[in-house]
Design a protein around this motif. Structure first.
Motif, PDB file in Angstrom:
ATOM      1  N   VAL B  10       0.929  -1.242   0.032  1.00 13.60           N
ATOM      2  CA  VAL B  10       0.005   0.271  -0.397  1.00 13.60           C
ATOM      3  C   VAL B  10       1.246   1.640  -0.037  1.00 13.60           C
ATOM      4  O   VAL B  10       1.764   1.417   0.371  1.00 13.60           O
ATOM      5  N   ARG B  12       0.912   4.722   1.479  1.00 12.07           N
ATOM      6  CA  ARG B  12       0.153   5.342   2.870  1.00 12.07           C
ATOM      7  C   ARG B  12       1.023   6.836   2.315  1.00 12.07           C
ATOM      8  O   ARG B  12       1.893   7.157   1.493  1.00 12.07           O
ATOM      9  N   LEU B  39      -8.085  -4.613   1.969  1.00  8.62           N
ATOM     10  CA  LEU B  39      -7.256  -4.119   3.453  1.00  8.62           C
ATOM     11  C   LEU B  39      -8.643  -4.103   4.984  1.00  8.62           C
ATOM     12  O   LEU B  39      -8.171  -3.398   5.536  1.00  8.62           O
ATOM     13  N   THR B  42      -6.306  -5.545   7.022  1.00  7.72           N
ATOM     14  CA  THR B  42      -5.383  -4.457   7.756  1.00  7.72           C
ATOM     15  C   THR B  42      -5.943  -4.507   9.086  1.00  7.72           C
ATOM     16  O   THR B  42      -5.170  -3.836   9.210  1.00  7.72           O
ATOM     17  N   GLN B  43      -6.910  -3.874   8.784  1.00 13.35           N
ATOM     18  CA  GLN B  43      -7.764  -2.737   9.843  1.00 13.35           C
ATOM     19  C   GLN B  43      -8.236  -3.941  11.006  1.00 13.35           C
ATOM     20  O   GLN B  43      -7.820  -3.390  11.916  1.00 13.35           O
ATOM     21  N   VAL B  57      -4.975   1.281   7.212  1.00 17.17           N
ATOM     22  CA  VAL B  57      -4.510   1.660   6.451  1.00 17.17           C
ATOM     23  C   VAL B  57      -6.368   2.540   6.179  1.00 17.17           C
ATOM     24  O   VAL B  57      -7.541   1.908   6.608  1.00 17.17           O
ATOM     25  N   TRP B  59      -8.966   4.553   3.941  1.00 16.35           N
ATOM     26  CA  TRP B  59      -9.508   4.533   2.308  1.00 16.35           C
ATOM     27  C   TRP B  59     -11.084   4.698   2.758  1.00 16.35           C
ATOM     28  O   TRP B  59     -12.071   5.155   3.632  1.00 16.35           O
ATOM     29  N   CYS B  71     -14.972   4.376  -3.933  1.00 13.11           N
ATOM     30  CA  CYS B  71     -13.435   3.762  -3.667  1.00 13.11           C
ATOM     31  C   CYS B  71     -12.280   3.569  -5.237  1.00 13.11           C
ATOM     32  O   CYS B  71     -11.799   2.523  -4.290  1.00 13.11           O
ATOM     33  N   ASP B 107      -3.577   8.590   3.321  1.00 14.87           N
ATOM     34  CA  ASP B 107      -3.381   6.591   2.115  1.00 14.87           C
ATOM     35  C   ASP B 107      -3.684   6.667   0.797  1.00 14.87           C
ATOM     36  O   ASP B 107      -3.786   7.303   0.167  1.00 14.87           O
TER      37      ASP B 107
END
Lengths: 202, 253
Positions: B10, B12, B39, B42-43, B57, B59, B71, B107
């Protein structure tokens, strides 16, 4: 000036075809007389040279339109951020090549006008077959002329395509596609005339 | 049992003014994942490939069915919607970056305000308010409605602006999406009554004349909108409008 961009861009597109494109074809066709020998070329060149009001014709049909087209053209090249490596579509390549050939053509024209029209105007050179014969005798200059002519004819033919779009003549994808083939033929034909004349001098 | 991992790189950026950097994540793979669900992993577990705890991250996403346009991001070099991009169809490692045409907020979140400002500039709406009930508008031919519907699919996602070589910091060109909206609203029988106002907005600096016909827009549009046909049609309309304005015409309203 504010909000003149639309007018200037349309004028830029129009001038590229009328009168510059017409002049280009006329110029290359007159050059082509060299294929039939020095006598034939000199006769055609002198006919053009002795046209009435030649200086007026030169200023309004050649010099001013080309200067306007070149100045705005360099600006148009400057504001683009080319991205053919990421978006390798055919039209994007044409967009890129139109800008590259525009710059090459400008360099070529400045050089060419300096060697011919300016020298003749200052009286240091005579307008005849031997002028071009001497210039093209240098192989480096000869190939520079070949690149210059091909770049000019490409810029003209592809510019003709975008002229048709900018003036709203070819709207549908189909008409634009057929215009691509038609302008390709224009490119091949005009390039043939231009290059054949160059080879007649060597 | 060792879980299958997915490598996500990613690009960032911590704040609008800070420098971008790349961070690699190994996320748990599930079948039929899209970029959004990758994604989300990753959260859920904001730990990068080096095992360091990092900020999750950021978004934007909303509808998750490719109609809202929120998106959009550059996935393996291609600008597209994260929701409709399936992980199984991508080469690994998957590289995700924010679109470069727009200012980055954080990001993968970009600020698409310029597109909404452009819609205001070209008056991409139909005025229907009066001091009294104006009654029903004129009818629209079905055939026209069908092609106009295609133009109405635009979701202001910004992918066409991202791909356009003439939309950049050196140029004020508003880009293909708002241009095509003018054609949409001008094709509407009621919207047509304000046709000249929209065309005149397109003839201002940064308008239609900024198009250089690279035609990338129509190739990348996720909704398949005939953007270049719209642009060519508007070239014709603005030329006619400018002749009417200059030489004069009873129809120059």
């Amino acid at each position: 000036m504010e909000n003149r961009e639309f007018f200037y861009r349309r004028l830029h597109s129009l001038l590229g075809v009328v009168p510059i494109g017409i002049f280009l074809i006329q110029h290359l066709v007159v050059n082509h007389f060299a294929v039939y020998g020095p006598e034939s070329f000199n006769k055609a060149a002198h006919f053009m040279h002795d046209l009435p009001f030649r200086i007026v014709l030169e200023i309004f049909i050649i010099f001013l339109p080309i200067i306007f087209h070149a100045v705005l053209g360099v600006y148009i090249v400057f504001v683009a951020k080319n991205n053919v490596s990421r978006y390798g579509f055919f039209r994007n390549w044409m967009f890129y090549l139109q800008r590259i050939t525009g710059i090459i053509t400008l360099v070529f024209i400045v050089w060419h006008v300096w060697e011919t029209r300016v020298q003749i105007g200052m009286g240091t050179k005579e307008l005849d077959y031997s002028l071009m014969e001497n210039i093209l005798a240098n192989p480096v200059i000869f190939w520079f002329y070949v690149i210059g002519v091909v770049s000019t004819t490409f810029h003209f033919a592809n510019g003709l395509w975008s002229f048709l779009v900018s003036w709203g003549i070819t709207v549908t994808p189909r008409s634009q596609k057929i215009a691509t083939y038609a302008t390709l033929l224009v490119f091949l034909a005009v390039t043939y005339i231009g290059i054949r004349a160059l080879f007649a001098f060597v | 049992m060792a879980e299958e991992k997915l490598t996500l790189i990613v690009t960032r950026q911590d704040s609008p003014d800070s420098a971008p950097y790349e961070e690699t994540f190994k996320v748990n793979y599930r079948k039929n994942m899209n970029i959004i669900s990758a994604l989300m992993e990753t959260q859920r577990n904001p730990v990068n490939a080096n095992g360091e705890s990092v900020a999750p991250v950021q978004w934007e996403s909303n509808c998750l069915e490719e109609v809202c346009g929120a998106c959009s991001m550059v996935i393996n070099g291609e600008p597209r919607q994260a929701c409709s991009t399936l992980v199984d169809k991508l080469e690994q490692p998957i590289r995700v970056a924010p679109m470069s045409t727009f200012p980055v907020v954080r990001d993968l979140v970009v600020d698409r305000s310029r597109m909404f400002d452009s819609l205001k500039k070209v008056k991409a709406w139909i005025p229907i308010d009066g001091t009294h009930d104006l009654g029903p508008g004129p009818r629209m031919p079905e055939k026209k409605r069908q092609w106009a519907y295609e133009l109405s699919k635009c979701m202001t996602c910004g992918v066409c602006l991202e791909a356009c070589p003439n939309v950049n910091s050196k140029s004020d060109f508003i880009g293909p999406a708002p241009l095509s909206q003018v054609r949409l609203f001008n094709s509407h029988p009621t919207g047509e009554m304000n046709k000249s106002e929209r065309l005149e907005a397109l003839m201002e600096d940064g308008g239609l004349a900024g198009c250089g016909n690279s035609q990338n827009c129509v190739q990348v549009c996720p909704k398949g909108i005939p953007l270049t046909t719209s642009i060519a049609a508007l070239n014709r309309d603005t030329n006619i409008q400018s002749f009417k304005n200059f030489f004069g015409s009873d129809n120059a309203h």
